[in-house]
Every structure is written in structure tokens, then in C-alpha cells.
Design a protein around this motif. Structure first.
Motif, PDB file in Angstrom:
ATOM      1  N   ASN A 135       0.796  -1.321  -0.072  1.00 36.95           N
ATOM      2  CA  ASN A 135      -0.079   0.018  -0.046  1.00 36.95           C
ATOM      3  C   ASN A 135       0.951   1.164  -0.077  1.00 36.95           C
ATOM      4  O   ASN A 135       0.487   2.310  -0.493  1.00 36.95           O
ATOM      5  CB  ASN A 135      -0.955   0.057   1.100  1.00 36.95           C
ATOM      6  CG  ASN A 135      -1.934  -0.906   1.119  1.00 36.95           C
ATOM      7  OD1 ASN A 135      -2.232  -1.600   0.153  1.00 36.95           O
ATOM      8  ND2 ASN A 135      -2.754  -1.203   2.081  1.00 36.95           N
TER       9      ASN A 135
ATOM     10  N   GLN B  68       2.182   1.452  -3.505  1.00 38.27           N
ATOM     11  CA  GLN B  68       1.107   1.929  -4.259  1.00 38.27           C
ATOM     12  C   GLN B  68       0.699   3.729  -4.078  1.00 38.27           C
ATOM     13  O   GLN B  68       0.432   4.392  -5.151  1.00 38.27           O
ATOM     14  CB  GLN B  68      -0.142   1.374  -4.144  1.00 38.27           C
ATOM     15  CG  GLN B  68       0.021  -0.180  -4.804  1.00 38.27           C
ATOM     16  CD  GLN B  68      -0.914  -1.327  -4.283  1.00 38.27           C
ATOM     17  OE1 GLN B  68      -1.651  -0.963  -3.452  1.00 38.27           O
ATOM     18  NE2 GLN B  68      -0.688  -2.299  -4.517  1.00 38.27           N
ATOM     19  N   ALA B  69       0.924   3.920  -3.084  1.00 33.51           N
ATOM     20  CA  ALA B  69       0.520   5.606  -2.619  1.00 33.51           C
ATOM     21  C   ALA B  69       1.791   6.161  -3.225  1.00 33.51           C
ATOM     22  O   ALA B  69       1.012   7.452  -3.846  1.00 33.51           O
ATOM     23  CB  ALA B  69       0.463   5.848  -1.124  1.00 33.51           C
TER      24      ALA B  69
ATOM     25  N   ILE C 244       3.113   5.445  -6.012  1.00 34.47           N
ATOM     26  CA  ILE C 244       2.875   5.747  -7.302  1.00 34.47           C
ATOM     27  C   ILE C 244       1.705   6.733  -7.544  1.00 34.47           C
ATOM     28  O   ILE C 244       1.897   7.328  -8.749  1.00 34.47           O
ATOM     29  CB  ILE C 244       2.626   4.350  -8.016  1.00 34.47           C
ATOM     30  CG1 ILE C 244       3.842   3.690  -7.883  1.00 34.47           C
ATOM     31  CG2 ILE C 244       2.237   4.397  -9.463  1.00 34.47           C
ATOM     32  CD1 ILE C 244       3.225   1.960  -8.089  1.00 34.47           C
ATOM     33  N   ARG C 245       0.925   6.704  -6.952  1.00 36.50           N
ATOM     34  CA  ARG C 245      -0.218   7.641  -7.203  1.00 36.50           C
ATOM     35  C   ARG C 245       0.089   9.160  -6.994  1.00 36.50           C
ATOM     36  O   ARG C 245      -0.392   9.981  -7.754  1.00 36.50           O
ATOM     37  CB  ARG C 245      -1.569   7.370  -6.258  1.00 36.50           C
ATOM     38  CG  ARG C 245      -2.178   5.983  -6.530  1.00 36.50           C
ATOM     39  CD  ARG C 245      -3.591   6.246  -5.690  1.00 36.50           C
ATOM     40  NE  ARG C 245      -3.294   5.980  -4.210  1.00 36.50           N
ATOM     41  CZ  ARG C 245      -3.189   4.952  -3.575  1.00 36.50           C
ATOM     42  NH1 ARG C 245      -2.931   3.819  -4.047  1.00 36.50           N
ATOM     43  NH2 ARG C 245      -3.148   4.987  -2.205  1.00 36.50           N
ATOM     44  N   VAL C 246       0.923   9.420  -6.176  1.00 39.70           N
ATOM     45  CA  VAL C 246       1.446  10.823  -6.017  1.00 39.70           C
ATOM     46  C   VAL C 246       2.583  11.138  -6.853  1.00 39.70           C
ATOM     47  O   VAL C 246       2.455  12.268  -7.224  1.00 39.70           O
ATOM     48  CB  VAL C 246       1.755  10.849  -4.239  1.00 39.70           C
ATOM     49  CG1 VAL C 246       2.357  12.339  -4.074  1.00 39.70           C
ATOM     50  CG2 VAL C 246       0.637  10.620  -3.739  1.00 39.70           C
TER      51      VAL C 246
ATOM     52  N   PRO D 138       4.042  10.439 -10.534  1.00 37.11           N
ATOM     53  CA  PRO D 138       4.232   9.818 -11.758  1.00 37.11           C
ATOM     54  C   PRO D 138       5.525   9.243 -11.973  1.00 37.11           C
ATOM     55  O   PRO D 138       5.633   8.160 -12.982  1.00 37.11           O
ATOM     56  CB  PRO D 138       3.764  10.794 -12.595  1.00 37.11           C
ATOM     57  CG  PRO D 138       3.028  11.834 -11.868  1.00 37.11           C
ATOM     58  CD  PRO D 138       3.528  11.786 -10.672  1.00 37.11           C
TER      59      PRO D 138
ATOM     60  N   SER E 222       5.913   5.504 -11.570  1.00 31.79           N
ATOM     61  CA  SER E 222       5.208   4.637 -12.262  1.00 31.79           C
ATOM     62  C   SER E 222       5.592   3.281 -12.815  1.00 31.79           C
ATOM     63  O   SER E 222       4.960   2.194 -12.853  1.00 31.79           O
ATOM     64  CB  SER E 222       4.472   5.198 -13.534  1.00 31.79           C
ATOM     65  OG  SER E 222       5.573   5.562 -14.330  1.00 31.79           O
TER      66      SER E 222
ATOM     67  N   TYR F 252       4.849   0.061 -10.857  1.00 28.71           N
ATOM     68  CA  TYR F 252       3.809  -0.969 -10.707  1.00 28.71           C
ATOM     69  C   TYR F 252       4.092  -2.235 -11.415  1.00 28.71           C
ATOM     70  O   TYR F 252       3.484  -3.264 -11.113  1.00 28.71           O
ATOM     71  CB  TYR F 252       2.635   0.040 -11.608  1.00 28.71           C
ATOM     72  CG  TYR F 252       1.431  -0.800 -11.686  1.00 28.71           C
ATOM     73  CD1 TYR F 252       0.582  -1.118 -10.714  1.00 28.71           C
ATOM     74  CD2 TYR F 252       1.076  -1.435 -13.005  1.00 28.71           C
ATOM     75  CE1 TYR F 252      -0.641  -1.785 -10.793  1.00 28.71           C
ATOM     76  CE2 TYR F 252      -0.064  -2.219 -13.234  1.00 28.71           C
ATOM     77  CZ  TYR F 252      -0.797  -2.438 -12.211  1.00 28.71           C
ATOM     78  OH  TYR F 252      -2.181  -2.992 -12.364  1.00 28.71           O
TER      79      TYR F 252
END
Length: 293
Positions: free
Chosen positions: A102, A105-106, A108-110, A112, A115, A118
Motif C-alpha cells: 500500500n 502504491q500510494a 505511485i499515485r502521488v 508519476p 510509475s 507498478y
């Protein structure tokens, strides 16, 4: 199997981190209570400092050697079994770090820029094995991480993940089959680890499926199905691989006669030993010794 199918399950390990810490770093030896067949939701990056043997991951069982670095995805059951003489130990065999997916993944979301992680997370679901120059760089970073905390530890982790992302195709492989699916259940880990202990204790003598079944209070047919579904290979294949792994170590590290090594690895028949050895290594015991000397 029925609705209580226990395929490919391990012991749930609860990772307790220090306060305000999301990246857990640790080291341990072998044998150790921590070196067992188990799983946890955290992603694990793991270096083997010394020794040889077999790694179990999901439905895979592959040889390992010192210097290899592994990345195991969330809830992938795993274990490293070193081949050692009775009473011998590897004091600091393992160094590792763990982080919950998690968190990545957080990130990656914040950001780019992250990325590419992933795809790495998806690969880790099949257990990534790193070798060559990439493994040497990853090993150095894992060792360095133990000296840092806070922001410096995070920086090292990102650099370490970058090594996995950028490793050339020739220096990494995934060992768990794409069809592998994890299902968790309690109690199965004790049975698997009891069987592995039984094999280790009797590696030079007679080992029978029936006796292994009795160790965990199962009938032979039920045990045969259980072990194949849980460990990913048959009981007889597991015994053969561990015996040949010991033979390889003795051929490489001692001057013992091949006939003596054969007996120490549980083979009374020379032709059977040679056939099984060639099956696992692609060469005869004498060829193996010449090549590795």
C-alpha cells in the motif's frame, strides 16, 4: 480437494515495525525460527549472504547461492533451505527489508515518476530472482540500508527498487508460475515445516512417504496430495533435490570419495545416484566436481 483446499499456503507472519517506520530492515542466521515456510502481506527484498540450497516460493523450488537477491510479492509463501551438516550454522545468512505494498502504491499515485514500480510489483507476485551485476548492486544497497533510518532509509529503498526495475533481462527471472494462486489457511505451516524437518534429519538414511505422513498424522494418499499442492512439487522430488543439493556441496567443498558422498546423501545404489544427479544437474558427479573445482 474439497472446499477446505490447502494449496500453497504458509504461516502468516505478522511484521511489527518500529513507531513511525514503514520500512523494516533485519538480518538473521540459519537455522533460525525466522527461517521457515511462511508468508506476510509485506513485500520482501532478501539477500542470501552465504551458503547454498533451495528456495521455496509459491509453487516453485529453485537452487540458490550466496549473493542472490530476491523480491517476493505480498502473501507469496517462501522459505530458504540451506544444506548444512548437523550442528553447523550460518550466523548471518539473511538480510532483508519489508514494506507494505500500500505504501508503494500510494507513492505511485502521488509521483508519476514512480510509475515503473507498478510493473515491478506485478512481477514480484511471481518472485523475482536477481543475479549478476544487478544482484551485487542490490546486495550492497540492502547492506547499506541497515545503517540508516528515516529519510535516508527511504532513499536507499528507492535506489534498491530502481535496480530491480532497470536490471537487464539476463539478470532477473520470475520463478512462480503464472497460474499460481494463493489461499491462506491456519495450521498448514506447522505440517509443512514438520515434514521439512523430517527430511533434513534423515537426509542420509531412509526417507519414506509413509513415515512423513505419520509425522503429521495423515494417510499416505492424503499426504501425497497435500504436499504436492502445498509445496508445488511432489514429496519424492523434494527429497531428491535436497539430497542432490547436499551432494553438490560435498563434491565442491570436500575431497571425499564420490562413493562416500553417495552414501552420505542417502543413496545405496551407485547407478541410481548417478542417474538422479544427472537428472538434477545435467552432468555426472565426477563431471560436476571437475567443473566446479
Amino acid at each position: 480437494m474439497n472446499s477446505t483446499d490447502i494449496r500453497n499456503r504458509g504461516s502468516l507472519e505478522v511484521i511489527v515495525s518500529e513507531r513511525d517506520e514503514t520500512i523494516r530492515w533485519s538480518e538473521h542466521g540459519y537455522p533460525s525460527a525466522l527461517a521457515r515456510w511462511h508468508y506476510h502481506p509485506e513485500i520482501e527484498l532478501h539477500l542470501i549472504r552465504e551458503g547454498t540450497g533451495f528456495m521455496m516460493a509459491g509453487d516453485a523450488m529453485v537452487p540458490f547461492h550466496a549473493g542472490q537477491v530476491f523480491m517476493l510479492g505480498s502473501n507469496v509463501p517462501h522459505n530458504w533451505i540451506s544444506d548444512l551438516d548437523s550442528g553447523k550454522k550460518l550466523p548471518l545468512r539473511d538480510v532483508l527489508c519489508q514494506i507494505h505494498p500500500n505504501r508503494l502504491q500510494a507513492l505511485i499515485r502521488v509521483f508519476p515518476e514512480a510509475s515503473q514500480l507498478y510493473g515491478l510489483l506485478r512481477r514480484s507476485e511471481r518472485a523475482v530472482v536477481l543475479d549478476g551485476a544487478s544482484a551485487r548492486m542490490a546486495a550492497m544497497l540492502l547492506e547499506r540500508m541497515g545503517h540508516y533510518s528515516g529519510l535516508e532509509r527511504l532513499a536507499v529503498l528507492l535506489e534498491l527498487l530502481g535496480v530491480f526495475v532497470n536490471a537487464p533481462d539476463s539478470e532477473w527471472t520470475c520463478v512462480v508460475t503464472p497460474e499460481y494462486r494463493f489461499e491462506a489457511a491456519s495450521g498448514v505451516e506447522d505440517r509443512v515445516n514438520a515434514v521439512l524437518s523430517y527430511i533434513g534429519e534423515h537426509i542420509a538414511s531412509d526417507i519414506s512417504l509413509e513415515e512423513a505422513a505419520r509425522v503429521i498424522s495423515m494417510s499416505a494418499p492424503a499426504f501425497s496430495r497435500f504436499f504436492k499442492q502445498t509445496a508445488g512439487i511432489s514429496f519424492s522430488d523434494m527429497v531428491r533435490r535436497l539430497r542432490i543439493a547436499r551432494a553438490c556441496r560435498l563434491l565442491d567443498s570436500t575431497n571425499s570419495d564420490i562413493a562416500r558422498i553417495q552414501v552420505e546423501c542417502g543413496y545405496a545404489n551407485t547407478s541410481n545416484f548417478n542417474r538422479r544427479f544427472r537428472q538434477e544437474t545435467g552432468m555426472t558427479p565426477s563431471e560436476y566436481r571437475r567443473r566446479h573445482r
